[in-house]
Design an enzyme around this catalytic site. Structure first.
Site, PDB file in Angstrom:
ATOM      1  N   HIS A 288       0.824  -1.207   0.000  1.00 51.78           N
ATOM      2  CA  HIS A 288       0.000   0.000   0.000  1.00 51.78           C
ATOM      3  C   HIS A 288       0.865   1.266   0.000  1.00 51.78           C
ATOM      4  O   HIS A 288       0.527   2.268   0.634  1.00 51.78           O
ATOM      5  CB  HIS A 288      -0.958   0.018   1.194  1.00 51.78           C
TER       6      HIS A 288
ATOM      7  N   GLY B  66       6.678   2.036  -4.220  1.00 47.33           N
ATOM      8  CA  GLY B  66       8.061   2.464  -4.348  1.00 47.33           C
ATOM      9  C   GLY B  66       8.566   2.536  -5.771  1.00 47.33           C
ATOM     10  O   GLY B  66       9.701   2.946  -6.005  1.00 47.33           O
TER      11      GLY B  66
END
Length: 429
Positions: free
Chosen positions: A325, A358
């Site tokens: 998440h 990321g």
């Protein structure tokens, strides 16, 4: 998007530079983030950019990517390259999807419509957020205006009300979704200090609940709540802040905002949403029964453990998204790329594996694909593009990521993203 898009993208920018033109949206992530921060409100930045706890999981996501280095090969004919991939019967121009980001209206009004239109113009799937600021019907129609039948998925948060779950699924099928991504890691909100320090929960102001306020089942629940009010419920203490919240709720509710100020339904809708939006008791039992509730391919979002990946295979879902998440739920969680390696090995090609969290650049996407992902989902970067230049900003960010992926593919001696494997990388930690 076609072969050679990296060079084409460079040429567009450099040609504009002859007349001192510069990109409206930065081509590097650090500057993109810096300028987006300056463009966003304090509450929008806290919600979009913030993470859980001390931010360790967000840092873990980057460290996981940094542990893998690309090892270029030379003297290979890379003049023709392909980024094309296929997901659930749809051929995509690049292995990229736009992740769902809730409460996008904090960044700009009609955020989801702008994101959807940008995605449609590129032929990339947009995973419409369950917590969107525009209904799936409005976003789907806007996408079809740009490119009829353009790919879109729907993200499902499993409500405590099964009737609402079924209603969402029916609407997703009707608006042309090609998959449903069930988010598993947000059965309750993580500890998010950036939001907490501002006392800011967008949904409490009516932001990010448009999928609900347009839903017939949800409206029926709200009607019942208004007709039978809780006598023990307390009214908010009158204050400037309470008035601002009431105005926000009124503006985000369907219909004329000045009428919503005196209507009980908008505030009841917010209260109802907060009570039923997510189910902490969600288990494999519900997932096993999902195939009987929808004809759409089922993707589980938030899988990090290889045993959970194996169970996903066993229950017969079609794909998983390896995700923490974006570091927003648990502080100190495993980085998504670290988890990806074990998950790919566990499923052994038996279902589609996507990844997010990321991933910022085309080089990041290259690494994810080489480690076994079928595609990568992009979250914060496209939201930062939205903050800087609306629909065009989203399109620019995604185009830049695809262009860098294309160039990285060729410069490392490869010609097809579908053929990438771990031999293209070396672990360096």
């Amino acid at each position: 998007m076609e072969q050679g898009i990296g060079r084409e993208r460079q040429n567009v920018i450099y040609r504009a530079g002859i007349a001192d033109g510069r990109p409206a949206v930065p081509t590097d992530y650090a500057e993109l983030e810096r300028r987006a921060h300056a463009a966003m409100s304090e509450k929008a930045w806290a919600y979009i950019a913030g993470g859980a706890g001390e931010g360790e999981t967000m840092r873990a996501n980057r460290r996981a990517l940094d542990r893998w280095a690309i090892v270029p090969r030379v003297l290979r004919d890379v003049s023709s390259r392909s980024l094309s991939t296929t997901l659930f019967g749809q051929t995509l121009p690049a292995p990229l999807l736009l992740s769902p980001v809730g409460a996008g209206g904090l960044v700009t009004r009609n955020a989801d419509v702008a994101i959807g239109r940008a995605a449609a113009s590129l032929g990339l799937p947009y995973i419409l957020s369950n917590q969107g600021s525009a209904s799936m019907e409005d976003v789907g129609a806007a996408m079809d205006d740009v490119a009829p039948g353009s790919p879109r998925w729907f993200q499902l948060y499993w409500s405590v009300d099964d009737g609402l779950v079924d209603s969402f699924l029916r609407r997703a099928e009707a608006m042309g979704a090609s998959a449903v991504a069930v988010t598993l890691d947000t059965t309750m909100l993580g500890w998010r200090p950036q939001d907490l320090n501002l006392g800011s929960l967008p949904f409490a102001r009516g932001e990010g609940i448009a999928q609900y306020t347009r839903d017939p089942r949800f409206r029926a629940i709200v009607d019942e709540k208004v007709a039978n009010p809780d006598p023990a419920a307390e009214s908010p203490t009158p204050s400037i802040g309470a008035i601002k919240t009431l105005v926000s709720i009124a503006r985000n509710a369907p219909g004329a905002w000045w009428r919503n100020l005196v209507d009980k339904h908008p505030r009841a809708a917010v209260e109802t949403f907060l009570e039923i939006y997510s189910r902490p008791s969600l288990s494999w039992t519900e997932i096993e029964g999902l195939r009987d509730r929808t004809s759409l391919p089922i993707v589980l979002k938030g899988v990090l453990h290889p045993d959970d990946a194996r169970q996903a295979v066993d229950v017969g879902v079609d794909g998983i998204i390896v995700s923490n998440h974006g570091g927003r739920q648990i502080d100190g969680s495993i980085g998504s790329i670290d988890a990806l390696v074990d998950v790919v090995d566990a499923v052994d090609g038996r279902l589609k594996v996507l990844v997010d969290s990321g991933i910022r650049t085309g080089a990041d996407v290259f690494k994810a694909l080489a480690l076994g992902a079928d595609a990568a989902c992009i979250g914060r970067p496209h939201m930062y593009g939205l903050a800087l230049d609306g629909e065009n900003g989203v399109r620019e960010v995604m185009s830049n990521i695809a262009a860098e992926l294309d160039l990285t593919l060729g410069l490392s001696g490869h010609t097809d993203v579908a053929a990438l494997d771990r031999d293209a990388l070396k672990k360096v930690d």
